[in-house]
Motif scaffolding. Structure first.
Motif, PDB file in Angstrom:
ATOM      1  N   ARG A  13       0.797  -1.223   0.000  1.00 57.71           N
ATOM      2  CA  ARG A  13       0.000   0.000   0.000  1.00 57.71           C
ATOM      3  C   ARG A  13       0.831   1.274   0.000  1.00 57.71           C
ATOM      4  NH1 ARG A  13      -3.035  -3.269  -1.170  1.00 57.71           N
ATOM      5  NH2 ARG A  13      -5.139  -3.738  -0.434  1.00 57.71           N
ATOM      6  N   THR A  14       2.156   1.151   0.182  1.00 56.19           N
ATOM      7  CA  THR A  14       2.984   2.346   0.314  1.00 56.19           C
ATOM      8  C   THR A  14       4.201   2.285  -0.611  1.00 56.19           C
ATOM      9  OG1 THR A  14       4.528   1.516   2.002  1.00 56.19           O
ATOM     10  CG2 THR A  14       2.373   2.281   2.780  1.00 56.19           C
ATOM     11  N   GLY A  15       4.983   3.344  -0.547  1.00 59.60           N
ATOM     12  CA  GLY A  15       6.197   3.423  -1.350  1.00 59.60           C
ATOM     13  C   GLY A  15       7.252   2.418  -0.947  1.00 59.60           C
ATOM     14  N   LEU A  16       7.102   1.797   0.226  1.00 58.18           N
ATOM     15  CA  LEU A  16       8.071   0.782   0.634  1.00 58.18           C
ATOM     16  C   LEU A  16       8.008  -0.420  -0.309  1.00 58.18           C
ATOM     17  CD1 LEU A  16      10.213  -0.201   2.586  1.00 58.18           C
ATOM     18  CD2 LEU A  16       8.386  -1.034   4.104  1.00 58.18           C
ATOM     19  N   THR A  17       6.819  -0.722  -0.800  1.00 60.86           N
ATOM     20  CA  THR A  17       6.657  -1.805  -1.772  1.00 60.86           C
ATOM     21  C   THR A  17       7.441  -1.491  -3.042  1.00 60.86           C
ATOM     22  OG1 THR A  17       4.494  -2.521  -0.968  1.00 60.86           O
ATOM     23  CG2 THR A  17       4.988  -2.979  -3.271  1.00 60.86           C
ATOM     24  N   SER A  18       7.244  -0.307  -3.595  1.00 53.70           N
ATOM     25  CA  SER A  18       7.928   0.063  -4.835  1.00 53.70           C
ATOM     26  C   SER A  18       9.432   0.223  -4.617  1.00 53.70           C
ATOM     27  CB  SER A  18       7.316   1.337  -5.431  1.00 53.70           C
ATOM     28  OG  SER A  18       7.095   2.314  -4.461  1.00 53.70           O
ATOM     29  N   PHE A  19       9.828   0.700  -3.454  1.00 55.13           N
ATOM     30  CA  PHE A  19      11.261   0.832  -3.153  1.00 55.13           C
ATOM     31  C   PHE A  19      11.924  -0.546  -3.173  1.00 55.13           C
ATOM     32  CE2 PHE A  19      14.945   1.045  -0.340  1.00 55.13           C
ATOM     33  CZ  PHE A  19      15.600   2.162  -0.832  1.00 55.13           C
ATOM     34  N   THR A  20      11.237  -1.538  -2.639  1.00 53.34           N
ATOM     35  CA  THR A  20      11.756  -2.913  -2.638  1.00 53.34           C
ATOM     36  C   THR A  20      11.912  -3.433  -4.068  1.00 53.34           C
ATOM     37  OG1 THR A  20      10.645  -3.336  -0.525  1.00 53.34           O
ATOM     38  CG2 THR A  20      11.341  -5.264  -1.810  1.00 53.34           C
ATOM     39  N   THR A  21      10.915  -3.172  -4.899  1.00 47.85           N
ATOM     40  CA  THR A  21      10.975  -3.589  -6.303  1.00 47.85           C
ATOM     41  C   THR A  21      12.157  -2.930  -7.009  1.00 47.85           C
ATOM     42  OG1 THR A  21       8.560  -3.825  -6.340  1.00 47.85           O
ATOM     43  CG2 THR A  21       9.673  -3.714  -8.466  1.00 47.85           C
ATOM     44  N   ALA A  22      12.361  -1.634  -6.741  1.00 47.01           N
ATOM     45  CA  ALA A  22      13.470  -0.896  -7.357  1.00 47.01           C
ATOM     46  C   ALA A  22      14.816  -1.491  -6.951  1.00 47.01           C
ATOM     47  CB  ALA A  22      13.396   0.572  -6.961  1.00 47.01           C
ATOM     48  N   ALA A  23      14.947  -1.857  -5.680  1.00 43.62           N
ATOM     49  CA  ALA A  23      16.201  -2.445  -5.197  1.00 43.62           C
ATOM     50  C   ALA A  23      16.502  -3.759  -5.921  1.00 43.62           C
ATOM     51  CB  ALA A  23      16.110  -2.686  -3.689  1.00 43.62           C
ATOM     52  N   LEU A  24      15.472  -4.529  -6.217  1.00 45.12           N
ATOM     53  CA  LEU A  24      15.653  -5.802  -6.921  1.00 45.12           C
ATOM     54  C   LEU A  24      16.046  -5.573  -8.379  1.00 45.12           C
ATOM     55  CD1 LEU A  24      12.662  -7.748  -5.338  1.00 45.12           C
ATOM     56  CD2 LEU A  24      15.101  -8.219  -5.002  1.00 45.12           C
ATOM     57  N   PHE A  25      15.546  -4.501  -8.993  1.00 48.39           N
ATOM     58  CA  PHE A  25      15.969  -4.170 -10.358  1.00 48.39           C
ATOM     59  C   PHE A  25      17.453  -3.812 -10.384  1.00 48.39           C
ATOM     60  CE2 PHE A  25      11.492  -3.521 -11.833  1.00 48.39           C
ATOM     61  CZ  PHE A  25      11.590  -4.266 -12.991  1.00 48.39           C
ATOM     62  N   ILE A  26      17.920  -3.116  -9.358  1.00 45.54           N
ATOM     63  CA  ILE A  26      19.346  -2.772  -9.278  1.00 45.54           C
ATOM     64  C   ILE A  26      20.181  -4.039  -9.112  1.00 45.54           C
ATOM     65  CG2 ILE A  26      21.081  -1.600  -7.873  1.00 45.54           C
ATOM     66  CD1 ILE A  26      18.949   0.562  -7.298  1.00 45.54           C
ATOM     67  N   LEU A  27      19.703  -4.955  -8.267  1.00 44.86           N
ATOM     68  CA  LEU A  27      20.399  -6.228  -8.064  1.00 44.86           C
ATOM     69  C   LEU A  27      20.470  -7.023  -9.366  1.00 44.86           C
ATOM     70  CD1 LEU A  27      21.666  -8.176  -5.968  1.00 44.86           C
ATOM     71  CD2 LEU A  27      19.373  -9.141  -5.632  1.00 44.86           C
ATOM     72  N   ALA A  28      19.416  -6.934 -10.178  1.00 44.35           N
ATOM     73  CA  ALA A  28      19.355  -7.685 -11.444  1.00 44.35           C
ATOM     74  C   ALA A  28      20.429  -7.244 -12.435  1.00 44.35           C
ATOM     75  CB  ALA A  28      17.977  -7.518 -12.074  1.00 44.35           C
ATOM     76  N   LEU A  29      20.968  -6.033 -12.264  1.00 42.43           N
ATOM     77  CA  LEU A  29      22.026  -5.537 -13.152  1.00 42.43           C
ATOM     78  C   LEU A  29      23.210  -6.498 -13.216  1.00 42.43           C
ATOM     79  CD1 LEU A  29      22.138  -1.742 -12.208  1.00 42.43           C
ATOM     80  CD2 LEU A  29      21.733  -2.661 -14.493  1.00 42.43           C
ATOM     81  N   PHE A  30      23.431  -7.241 -12.141  1.00 47.10           N
ATOM     82  CA  PHE A  30      24.592  -8.121 -12.055  1.00 47.10           C
ATOM     83  C   PHE A  30      24.307  -9.524 -12.605  1.00 47.10           C
ATOM     84  CE2 PHE A  30      24.988  -4.826  -8.872  1.00 47.10           C
ATOM     85  CZ  PHE A  30      26.280  -4.368  -9.087  1.00 47.10           C
ATOM     86  N   PHE A  31      23.093  -9.713 -13.140  1.00 49.78           N
ATOM     87  CA  PHE A  31      22.723 -11.014 -13.706  1.00 49.78           C
ATOM     88  C   PHE A  31      22.397 -10.893 -15.194  1.00 49.78           C
ATOM     89  CE2 PHE A  31      22.042 -11.403  -9.191  1.00 49.78           C
ATOM     90  CZ  PHE A  31      22.498 -12.686  -8.900  1.00 49.78           C
ATOM     91  N   ALA A  32      23.005  -9.909 -15.850  1.00 49.80           N
ATOM     92  CA  ALA A  32      22.759  -9.679 -17.275  1.00 49.80           C
ATOM     93  C   ALA A  32      23.013 -10.927 -18.132  1.00 49.80           C
ATOM     94  CB  ALA A  32      23.604  -8.513 -17.776  1.00 49.80           C
ATOM     95  N   PRO A  33      24.121 -11.678 -17.931  1.00 49.55           N
ATOM     96  CA  PRO A  33      24.358 -12.850 -18.785  1.00 49.55           C
ATOM     97  C   PRO A  33      23.210 -13.855 -18.741  1.00 49.55           C
ATOM     98  CG  PRO A  33      26.320 -12.321 -17.526  1.00 49.55           C
ATOM     99  CD  PRO A  33      25.206 -11.474 -16.964  1.00 49.55           C
ATOM    100  N   LEU A  34      22.571 -13.965 -17.577  1.00 51.38           N
ATOM    101  CA  LEU A  34      21.456 -14.901 -17.413  1.00 51.38           C
ATOM    102  C   LEU A  34      20.250 -14.455 -18.226  1.00 51.38           C
ATOM    103  CD1 LEU A  34      21.027 -17.511 -15.798  1.00 51.38           C
ATOM    104  CD2 LEU A  34      19.994 -16.114 -13.989  1.00 51.38           C
ATOM    105  N   PHE A  35      19.905 -13.174 -18.128  1.00 49.23           N
ATOM    106  CA  PHE A  35      18.740 -12.650 -18.841  1.00 49.23           C
ATOM    107  C   PHE A  35      18.980 -12.577 -20.348  1.00 49.23           C
ATOM    108  CE2 PHE A  35      17.748 -11.078 -14.558  1.00 49.23           C
ATOM    109  CZ  PHE A  35      16.399 -11.348 -14.476  1.00 49.23           C
ATOM    110  N   LEU A  36      20.228 -12.265 -20.755  1.00 51.84           N
ATOM    111  CA  LEU A  36      20.534 -12.129 -22.185  1.00 51.84           C
ATOM    112  C   LEU A  36      20.694 -13.475 -22.873  1.00 51.84           C
ATOM    113  CD1 LEU A  36      23.027  -9.107 -22.072  1.00 51.84           C
ATOM    114  CD2 LEU A  36      20.613  -9.095 -22.723  1.00 51.84           C
ATOM    115  N   LEU A  37      20.745 -14.550 -22.088  1.00 52.81           N
ATOM    116  CA  LEU A  37      20.812 -15.895 -22.645  1.00 52.81           C
ATOM    117  C   LEU A  37      19.471 -16.305 -23.259  1.00 52.81           C
ATOM    118  CD1 LEU A  37      22.746 -18.454 -22.667  1.00 52.81           C
ATOM    119  CD2 LEU A  37      21.506 -19.187 -20.621  1.00 52.81           C
ATOM    120  N   VAL A  38      18.394 -15.647 -22.825  1.00 55.65           N
ATOM    121  CA  VAL A  38      17.034 -16.023 -23.229  1.00 55.65           C
ATOM    122  C   VAL A  38      16.838 -15.822 -24.734  1.00 55.65           C
ATOM    123  CG1 VAL A  38      14.579 -15.493 -22.933  1.00 55.65           C
ATOM    124  CG2 VAL A  38      16.128 -15.425 -20.957  1.00 55.65           C
ATOM    125  N   PRO A  39      16.453 -16.867 -25.481  1.00 57.09           N
ATOM    126  CA  PRO A  39      16.188 -16.708 -26.922  1.00 57.09           C
ATOM    127  C   PRO A  39      14.813 -16.090 -27.155  1.00 57.09           C
ATOM    128  CG  PRO A  39      15.785 -18.968 -26.258  1.00 57.09           C
ATOM    129  CD  PRO A  39      16.319 -18.261 -25.044  1.00 57.09           C
TER     130      PRO A  39
END
Length: 432
Positions: free
Chosen positions: A318-344
């Motif tokens: 219900r608050t910005g804490l939810t979206s802040f958590t989502t944003a933090a996970l997007f930043i973490l995902a930056l370090f898993f680019a090879p995994l995501f770019l493997l997807v055909p």
């Protein structure tokens, strides 16, 4: 000032664990964009690695903005539909460079900022008849699904019939598996169904030879460089009527996406007031506008509020804490680019088709009992797919609406703004 207060979190009314889990749920349900967006924009000639980084960063920045400015549990990322418009209409269809398309997105963001600051966005929303708005949403959904089917080779060109069913190659078979798997996971109400569908198909694609696993593959790495796309604007081709109409189309697609998502997901919660208005909607729109311009500078298409935010809200966010958590996970995902770019591409077909299915929920809202409403809506939807161009579908639908209403004596239903836009659209077709 207390950090949680900046996010609208009140310990007496909200639960911290609930908000964190809601943010994780939202990320899980929309993380497929990290695989799909680089795939789509790379077909416009953009560097896939740079687009991945731009996608993750723009999503994180936009979501952080909405967390602090609007204090709402919504997340942002490059829009499904507008990214297709960027790659397949602006670049492949109209022949503009991706640098020009990025410049158009940047200008769109600036215009959106101005419109939001001066509360002009309401006039743009009112310009488009309600039934056409529903038709635009549904048409974009069908267009996205068609792109997925085409990219996988399930639908191919045919000299006699224009399109036909393709051969059942390993790529097409994997895509068909993806459609079924995604549909089953969603039917079973699995959280993150689209993400898991992509993951499963990527793994299945390895023995099929569709997923290319490089030697010494390591799923974790430092973020890919933004250099191939960062600030790569070309403004030289923006000063013409076609591009002016294109930017206008981008602006109101972004507005409708954001307003529709905010209202739809916030309904029947404390985020909506007694008059049916979403609290802090202006701040949410401003976050969207700022994120679009920032995203264009980084190297991605229009950033907008994601309807998948509803999954986190359903979990109690219900608050910005939810979206802040989502944003933090997007930043973490930056370090898993090879995994995501493997997807055909074939592994993303299921997600694209299911997004199309979700967007069809607007069809029952169209007034099909009135031909003067139903015909323009139908024209909008079918021409988006058949012209392979979202802008053409929108333009032809608006022209059809105005002419049918005018010639059937219902001219009072045509707003002055719509009449002006229709004249401009007609002039474009006459003199193109």
């Amino acid at each position: 000032m207390n950090f949680y207060k900046l996010l609208g979190f009140d310990p007496s009314r909200h639960n911290r664990r609930t908000e964190l889990m809601a943010g994780f749920t939202t990320f899980l349900t929309m993380s497929y964009i990290l695989a799909v967006n680089p795939d789509i924009l790379s077909q416009a000639g953009m560097d896939q690695g740079a687009v991945f980084t731009a996608t993750a960063l723009a999503s994180a920045i936009g979501t952080i903005l909405i967390a602090f400015l609007a204090k709402l549990p919504f997340a942002q990322a490059p829009s499904m539909g507008i990214n297709a418009f960027f790659a397949f209409t602006l670049v492949k269809g109209m022949g503009y460079s991706w640098e020009t398309a990025l410049a158009a997105v940047f200008v769109e963001g600036i215009i959106f900022i101005i419109l939001t600051a001066f509360n002009i966005r309401e006039q743009i929303v009112k310009c488009i008849p309600l039934n056409l708005r529903y038709a635009i949403s549904s048409g974009i959904g069908m267009f996205i699904a068609f792109i997925g089917l085409k990219n996988a080779g399930i639908i191919v060109s045919n000299e006699a019939t224009f399109v036909t069913l393709g051969q059942f190659t390993p790529t097409a078979i994997l895509a068909c598996i993806g459609i079924v798997v995604s549909g089953v996971l969603i039917a079973l109400k699995v959280r993150g169904a689209l993400f898991y569908g992509i993951l499963i198909c990527t793994l299945i694609g390895i023995p099929m030879g569709v997923t290319q696993l490089p030697d010494g593959f390591i799923p974790v790495s430092m973020p890919k460089s933004l250099d191939p796309t960062f600030l790569k604007f070309d403004f030289s081709s923006l000063l013409n009527m076609d591009m002016a109409l294109t930017i206008f189309a981008l602006v109101f697609m972004d507005i409708f996406n954001t307003v529709g998502t905010l209202i739809g997901a916030a309904a029947k919660t404390e985020m909506m007031d007694e008059k049916g208005n979403v609290r802090h909607i202006k701040q949410a729109m401003m976050a969207d506008a700022l994120a679009t311009s920032v995203g264009a500078a980084l190297g991605t298409s229009t950033v907008t509020t994601f309807v998948e935010s509803a999954s986190g809200i359903a979990e109690g966010g219900r608050t910005g804490l939810t979206s802040f958590t989502t944003a933090a996970l997007f930043i973490l995902a930056l370090f898993f680019a090879p995994l995501f770019l493997l997807v055909p591409s074939a592994a993303t077909t299921g997600a694209l088709v299911m997004v199309g299915v979700f967007m069809l929920d607007a069809v029952p809202k169209i007034d099909l009992t009135d031909v003067s409403e139903a015909l323009p809506a139908f024209v909008t939807m079918i021409t988006m797919v058949l012209t392979y161009n979202i802008a053409e579908g929108m333009a032809l639908g608006m022209i059809c609406y105005t002419l049918v209403k005018l010639l059937s004596g219902q001219w009072r239903q045509i707003s002055l703004t719509l009449a002006i836009v229709t004249v401009l659209l007609l002039l474009r077709y006459i003199f193109q």
